[in-house]
Write a protein that holds these residues in place. Structure first.
Motif, PDB file in Angstrom:
ATOM      1  N   GLY A  75       6.978  10.696  13.850  1.00 37.22           N
ATOM      2  CA  GLY A  75       7.300  10.272  14.964  1.00 37.22           C
ATOM      3  C   GLY A  75       7.206   8.083  15.406  1.00 37.22           C
ATOM      4  N   ALA A  76       7.043   7.903  16.105  1.00 39.66           N
ATOM      5  CA  ALA A  76       7.440   6.756  16.290  1.00 39.66           C
ATOM      6  C   ALA A  76       6.373   5.877  15.657  1.00 39.66           C
ATOM      7  CB  ALA A  76       7.891   6.270  18.461  1.00 39.66           C
ATOM      8  N   GLY A  77       4.854   5.987  15.494  1.00 36.15           N
ATOM      9  CA  GLY A  77       4.143   5.137  15.149  1.00 36.15           C
ATOM     10  C   GLY A  77       4.446   5.365  14.227  1.00 36.15           C
ATOM     11  N   GLY A  78       4.304   7.024  13.206  1.00 30.83           N
ATOM     12  CA  GLY A  78       4.752   6.485  11.322  1.00 30.83           C
ATOM     13  C   GLY A  78       5.952   5.777  11.449  1.00 30.83           C
ATOM     14  N   LEU A  79       7.052   5.978  11.840  1.00 30.42           N
ATOM     15  CA  LEU A  79       8.532   5.126  11.307  1.00 30.42           C
ATOM     16  C   LEU A  79       8.207   3.751  11.338  1.00 30.42           C
ATOM     17  CD1 LEU A  79      10.520   7.305  13.155  1.00 30.42           C
ATOM     18  CD2 LEU A  79      10.418   6.894  10.980  1.00 30.42           C
ATOM     19  N   VAL A  80       7.198   2.891  12.260  1.00 29.39           N
ATOM     20  CA  VAL A  80       6.405   2.180  12.703  1.00 29.39           C
ATOM     21  C   VAL A  80       6.181   1.112  11.430  1.00 29.39           C
ATOM     22  CG1 VAL A  80       6.619   0.211  14.347  1.00 29.39           C
ATOM     23  CG2 VAL A  80       7.733   1.960  15.145  1.00 29.39           C
ATOM     24  N   SER A  81       4.946   2.267  11.524  1.00 37.10           N
ATOM     25  CA  SER A  81       3.568   1.707  10.209  1.00 37.10           C
ATOM     26  C   SER A  81       4.298   1.679   8.922  1.00 37.10           C
ATOM     27  CB  SER A  81       3.202   2.455  10.429  1.00 37.10           C
ATOM     28  OG  SER A  81       2.436   2.782  11.879  1.00 37.10           O
ATOM     29  N   ALA A  82       5.078   2.666   8.600  1.00 37.03           N
ATOM     30  CA  ALA A  82       6.141   3.029   8.033  1.00 37.03           C
ATOM     31  C   ALA A  82       7.348   1.839   7.412  1.00 37.03           C
ATOM     32  CB  ALA A  82       6.495   4.175   6.972  1.00 37.03           C
ATOM     33  N   ARG A  83       7.639   1.476   7.905  1.00 37.84           N
ATOM     34  CA  ARG A  83       9.195   0.305   8.298  1.00 37.84           C
ATOM     35  C   ARG A  83       7.922  -1.940   8.062  1.00 37.84           C
ATOM     36  NH1 ARG A  83      14.208  -1.125  11.465  1.00 37.84           N
ATOM     37  NH2 ARG A  83      14.107  -2.417  10.487  1.00 37.84           N
ATOM     38  N   GLN A  84       6.981  -1.524   9.002  1.00 35.40           N
ATOM     39  CA  GLN A  84       6.317  -2.233   9.008  1.00 35.40           C
ATOM     40  C   GLN A  84       5.981  -3.172   7.529  1.00 35.40           C
ATOM     41  OE1 GLN A  84       7.292  -5.232  11.084  1.00 35.40           O
ATOM     42  NE2 GLN A  84       8.579  -4.275  12.258  1.00 35.40           N
ATOM     43  N   SER A  85       5.192  -1.999   6.898  1.00 37.38           N
ATOM     44  CA  SER A  85       4.371  -2.239   5.568  1.00 37.38           C
ATOM     45  C   SER A  85       5.013  -2.605   5.021  1.00 37.38           C
ATOM     46  CB  SER A  85       3.630  -0.711   5.863  1.00 37.38           C
ATOM     47  OG  SER A  85       4.033  -0.272   5.060  1.00 37.38           O
ATOM     48  N   ALA A  86       6.650  -1.372   4.788  1.00 36.37           N
ATOM     49  CA  ALA A  86       7.420  -1.870   3.712  1.00 36.37           C
ATOM     50  C   ALA A  86       8.139  -3.438   3.793  1.00 36.37           C
ATOM     51  CB  ALA A  86       8.576  -0.719   3.922  1.00 36.37           C
ATOM     52  N   ARG A  87       8.368  -4.008   5.255  1.00 37.90           N
ATOM     53  CA  ARG A  87       8.353  -5.832   4.953  1.00 37.90           C
ATOM     54  C   ARG A  87       8.248  -6.578   4.790  1.00 37.90           C
ATOM     55  NH1 ARG A  87      10.590  -6.086  11.354  1.00 37.90           N
ATOM     56  NH2 ARG A  87      11.472  -7.944  10.221  1.00 37.90           N
ATOM     57  N   ARG A  88       6.828  -6.387   4.704  1.00 41.77           N
ATOM     58  CA  ARG A  88       5.663  -7.130   3.790  1.00 41.77           C
ATOM     59  C   ARG A  88       5.768  -6.607   2.331  1.00 41.77           C
ATOM     60  NH1 ARG A  88       5.308  -6.476   9.126  1.00 41.77           N
ATOM     61  NH2 ARG A  88       4.198  -7.409  10.829  1.00 41.77           N
ATOM     62  N   GLY A  89       6.228  -5.503   1.783  1.00 48.84           N
ATOM     63  CA  GLY A  89       5.848  -5.843   0.626  1.00 48.84           C
ATOM     64  C   GLY A  89       5.214  -4.456  -0.385  1.00 48.84           C
ATOM     65  N   ALA A  90       4.593  -3.789   0.850  1.00 50.72           N
ATOM     66  CA  ALA A  90       4.061  -2.647   0.594  1.00 50.72           C
ATOM     67  C   ALA A  90       4.509  -1.243   0.339  1.00 50.72           C
ATOM     68  CB  ALA A  90       2.733  -2.475   2.022  1.00 50.72           C
ATOM     69  N   LYS A  91       3.620  -0.395  -0.324  1.00 48.19           N
ATOM     70  CA  LYS A  91       4.834   0.429  -1.171  1.00 48.19           C
ATOM     71  C   LYS A  91       4.417   1.945  -0.087  1.00 48.19           C
ATOM     72  CE  LYS A  91       5.466   3.614  -4.682  1.00 48.19           C
ATOM     73  NZ  LYS A  91       5.555   4.039  -5.886  1.00 48.19           N
TER      74      LYS A  91
END
Length: 101
Positions: free
Chosen positions: A71-87
């Motif tokens: 949902g919105a929370g999962g999508l935003v969390s995954a995207r923001q962590s990936a933008r910061r270099g996290a897997k």
């Protein structure tokens, strides 16, 4: 005269197929199985997709973030962590997009 037969493979969703429409509605909550939804499903959820046992490796990847639900929370969390270099990894029962998208 040449006749061209445009038969779908077992991995493709076919618009208007009654059995596939029932499968899409019951298993994936996608309805109707028109040309647009069939195209979407062919891109993100092939009918013959299975997890192969050989794909499971003892050296399991390590993730910095695992989002449960797409949902919105999962999508935003995954995207923001990936933008910061996290897997990151997102796990969802159905297709991406919760009730807030």
């Amino acid at each position: 005269t040449t006749t061209v037969c445009n038969m779908a493979t077992s991995s493709e969703w076919t618009p208007g197929d009654v059995e596939q429409a029932k499968e899409a509605r019951e298993k994936l909550e996608i309805w109707p199985l028109d040309e647009h939804n069939a195209k979407l499903l062919n891109e993100v959820h092939p009918r013959d997709y299975t997890t192969k046992a050989s794909a499971v490796d003892p050296a399991t990847p390590v993730y910095d973030l695992i989002a449960i639900g797409s949902g919105a929370g999962g999508l935003v969390s995954a995207r923001q962590s990936a933008r910061r270099g996290a897997k990151s990894c997102m796990i969802s029962e159905l297709l991406a997009g919760g009730d807030r998208l």
